[in-house]
Design an enzyme around this catalytic site. Structure first.
Site, PDB file in Angstrom:
ATOM      1  N   ASP A  76      29.125  19.735 -35.367  1.00  0.00           N
ATOM      2  CA  ASP A  76      28.221  20.642 -36.085  1.00  0.00           C
ATOM      3  C   ASP A  76      27.513  21.503 -35.040  1.00  0.00           C
ATOM      4  O   ASP A  76      27.817  21.445 -33.839  1.00  0.00           O
ATOM      5  CB  ASP A  76      27.274  19.884 -37.028  1.00  0.00           C
ATOM      6  CG  ASP A  76      26.171  19.117 -36.296  1.00  0.00           C
ATOM      7  OD1 ASP A  76      26.167  19.088 -35.047  1.00  0.00           O
ATOM      8  OD2 ASP A  76      25.304  18.537 -36.985  1.00  0.00           O
TER       9      ASP A  76
ATOM     10  N   CYS B 271      27.992  15.292 -33.376  1.00  0.00           N
ATOM     11  CA  CYS B 271      26.876  15.990 -34.032  1.00  0.00           C
ATOM     12  C   CYS B 271      25.643  15.737 -33.176  1.00  0.00           C
ATOM     13  O   CYS B 271      25.768  15.509 -31.966  1.00  0.00           O
ATOM     14  CB  CYS B 271      26.714  15.557 -35.495  1.00  0.00           C
ATOM     15  SG  CYS B 271      26.269  13.829 -35.768  1.00  0.00           S
TER      16      CYS B 271
ATOM     17  N   THR C 231      23.419  13.217 -33.303  1.00  0.00           N
ATOM     18  CA  THR C 231      23.350  11.801 -32.916  1.00  0.00           C
ATOM     19  C   THR C 231      24.715  11.113 -32.905  1.00  0.00           C
ATOM     20  O   THR C 231      24.839  10.011 -32.368  1.00  0.00           O
ATOM     21  CB  THR C 231      22.491  11.018 -33.928  1.00  0.00           C
ATOM     22  OG1 THR C 231      23.105  11.179 -35.222  1.00  0.00           O
ATOM     23  CG2 THR C 231      21.058  11.525 -33.965  1.00  0.00           C
TER      24      THR C 231
ATOM     25  N   HIS D 163      38.245  -3.378 -28.807  1.00  0.00           N
ATOM     26  CA  HIS D 163      38.062  -4.324 -29.913  1.00  0.00           C
ATOM     27  C   HIS D 163      38.241  -3.693 -31.287  1.00  0.00           C
ATOM     28  O   HIS D 163      38.752  -4.349 -32.200  1.00  0.00           O
ATOM     29  CB  HIS D 163      36.658  -4.943 -29.854  1.00  0.00           C
ATOM     30  CG  HIS D 163      36.565  -6.059 -28.847  1.00  0.00           C
ATOM     31  ND1 HIS D 163      35.487  -6.915 -28.782  1.00  0.00           N
ATOM     32  CD2 HIS D 163      37.420  -6.441 -27.863  1.00  0.00           C
ATOM     33  CE1 HIS D 163      35.684  -7.797 -27.791  1.00  0.00           C
ATOM     34  NE2 HIS D 163      36.842  -7.521 -27.216  1.00  0.00           N
ATOM     35  N   ASN D 164      37.784  -2.457 -31.462  1.00  0.00           N
ATOM     36  CA  ASN D 164      37.788  -1.851 -32.794  1.00  0.00           C
ATOM     37  C   ASN D 164      38.942  -0.889 -33.027  1.00  0.00           C
ATOM     38  O   ASN D 164      39.114  -0.392 -34.140  1.00  0.00           O
ATOM     39  CB  ASN D 164      36.470  -1.095 -33.053  1.00  0.00           C
ATOM     40  CG  ASN D 164      35.250  -1.885 -32.669  1.00  0.00           C
ATOM     41  OD1 ASN D 164      34.440  -1.448 -31.836  1.00  0.00           O
ATOM     42  ND2 ASN D 164      35.099  -3.076 -33.246  1.00  0.00           N
TER      43      ASN D 164
ATOM     44  N   ARG E 273      22.591  15.336 -28.781  1.00  0.00           N
ATOM     45  CA  ARG E 273      21.146  15.291 -28.551  1.00  0.00           C
ATOM     46  C   ARG E 273      20.717  13.974 -27.903  1.00  0.00           C
ATOM     47  O   ARG E 273      19.553  13.814 -27.552  1.00  0.00           O
ATOM     48  CB  ARG E 273      20.388  15.484 -29.875  1.00  0.00           C
ATOM     49  CG  ARG E 273      20.527  16.895 -30.425  1.00  0.00           C
ATOM     50  CD  ARG E 273      19.818  17.043 -31.767  1.00  0.00           C
ATOM     51  NE  ARG E 273      19.903  18.431 -32.231  1.00  0.00           N
ATOM     52  CZ  ARG E 273      19.759  18.808 -33.502  1.00  0.00           C
ATOM     53  NH1 ARG E 273      19.515  17.909 -34.445  1.00  0.00           N
ATOM     54  NH2 ARG E 273      19.859  20.076 -33.829  1.00  0.00           N
TER      55      ARG E 273
ATOM     56  N   HIS F  11      41.775  -9.332 -32.741  1.00  0.00           N
ATOM     57  CA  HIS F  11      41.192  -8.046 -33.145  1.00  0.00           C
ATOM     58  C   HIS F  11      42.105  -7.299 -34.112  1.00  0.00           C
ATOM     59  O   HIS F  11      41.631  -6.554 -34.971  1.00  0.00           O
ATOM     60  CB  HIS F  11      40.865  -7.204 -31.909  1.00  0.00           C
ATOM     61  CG  HIS F  11      39.913  -7.895 -30.991  1.00  0.00           C
ATOM     62  ND1 HIS F  11      38.594  -8.098 -31.328  1.00  0.00           N
ATOM     63  CD2 HIS F  11      40.103  -8.484 -29.794  1.00  0.00           C
ATOM     64  CE1 HIS F  11      37.999  -8.775 -30.366  1.00  0.00           C
ATOM     65  NE2 HIS F  11      38.890  -9.028 -29.418  1.00  0.00           N
TER      66      HIS F  11
ATOM     67  N   ARG G 106      41.279  -8.465 -37.498  1.00  0.00           N
ATOM     68  CA  ARG G 106      40.029  -7.887 -38.003  1.00  0.00           C
ATOM     69  C   ARG G 106      40.222  -6.435 -38.446  1.00  0.00           C
ATOM     70  O   ARG G 106      39.610  -5.985 -39.420  1.00  0.00           O
ATOM     71  CB  ARG G 106      38.952  -8.009 -36.923  1.00  0.00           C
ATOM     72  CG  ARG G 106      38.598  -9.474 -36.690  1.00  0.00           C
ATOM     73  CD  ARG G 106      37.824  -9.715 -35.427  1.00  0.00           C
ATOM     74  NE  ARG G 106      37.606 -11.149 -35.237  1.00  0.00           N
ATOM     75  CZ  ARG G 106      37.206 -11.701 -34.104  1.00  0.00           C
ATOM     76  NH1 ARG G 106      36.958 -10.937 -33.040  1.00  0.00           N
ATOM     77  NH2 ARG G 106      37.037 -13.013 -34.015  1.00  0.00           N
TER      78      ARG G 106
HETATM   79  C1  RB5 Z   1      21.491  18.271 -37.513  1.00  0.00           C
HETATM   80  O1  RB5 Z   1      20.167  18.690 -37.388  1.00  0.00           O
HETATM   81  C2  RB5 Z   1      21.573  16.759 -37.378  1.00  0.00           C
HETATM   82  O2  RB5 Z   1      21.034  16.150 -38.493  1.00  0.00           O
HETATM   83  C3  RB5 Z   1      22.995  16.331 -37.156  1.00  0.00           C
HETATM   84  O3  RB5 Z   1      23.515  16.965 -36.031  1.00  0.00           O
HETATM   85  C4  RB5 Z   1      23.256  14.851 -36.917  1.00  0.00           C
HETATM   86  O4  RB5 Z   1      22.427  14.342 -35.948  1.00  0.00           O
HETATM   87  C5  RB5 Z   1      23.315  14.008 -38.126  1.00  0.00           C
HETATM   88  O5  RB5 Z   1      23.572  12.790 -38.054  1.00  0.00           O
END
Ligand code: RB5
Length: 145
Positions: free
Chosen positions: A8, A65, A67, A98-99, A109, A133, A136
């Site tokens: 994103d 994204c 996070t 493992h996954n 960020r 694994h 699983r």
């Molecule tokens: C966008 O502001 C933010 O919410 C997105 O990049 C992400 O972190 C969502 O999980």
């Protein structure tokens, strides 16, 4: 190996850097966007990465994204997708070993670019351990239906 990558707006610059690194390393890259830092909604991009991997159009996917969390939730909606959110070389290692994660997710960020590139390297060079694994993973696959 063909890798699909999506992001994103929060991760546009990091996505471009990861893509450049993958191409320099000889991978074929399929970019499903986004294509600027203008605000977009991450579900569409996470889902596009997941669809490309689940359909066999790409071998593996990377979704980024802010996070890594939202885009991983979207990617994991696609049956057959195991999208793991990582934040370190160690978690990148285990999400493959493992996954058997077929989509790697992280947040622009919350990790710096140096760490992001090292996590991608680790995930791409790690083998799935198999054995217990594998069982699983099969149990996870059974949850899809
Ligand atoms: C966008 O502001 C933010 O919410 C997105 O990049 C992400 O972190 C969502 O999980």
């Amino acid at each position: 190996m063909k890798i699909v990558i999506g992001c994103d707006h929060a991760a546009y610059e990091m996505k471009e850097a990861v893509k450049a690194k993958l191409e320099a390393d000889g991978y074929e890259v399929m970019d499903v966007g986004c294509h600027s830092s203008e605000s977009v909604d991450y579900p569409k991009y996470g889902h596009a990465v997941g669809k490309a991997v689940a359909s066999g159009e790409a071998d593996r996917g990377i979704a980024i994204c802010g996070t890594g969390i939202g885009i991983s939730i979207a990617a994991n909606k696609v049956p057959g997708i195991r999208a793991g959110v990582v934040h370190s070389i160690e978690t990148a290692h285990w999400t493959k070993n493992h996954n058997d994660a077929n989509v790697l997710c992280f947040g622009a960020r919350v990790v710096d670019l140096h760490t992001a590139l090292a996590m991608v390297d680790e995930w791409l060079s790690t083998e799935f351990a198999g054995g217990k694994h594998e069982r699983r993973i099969k149990e996870i696959e059974d949850l899809d239906f």
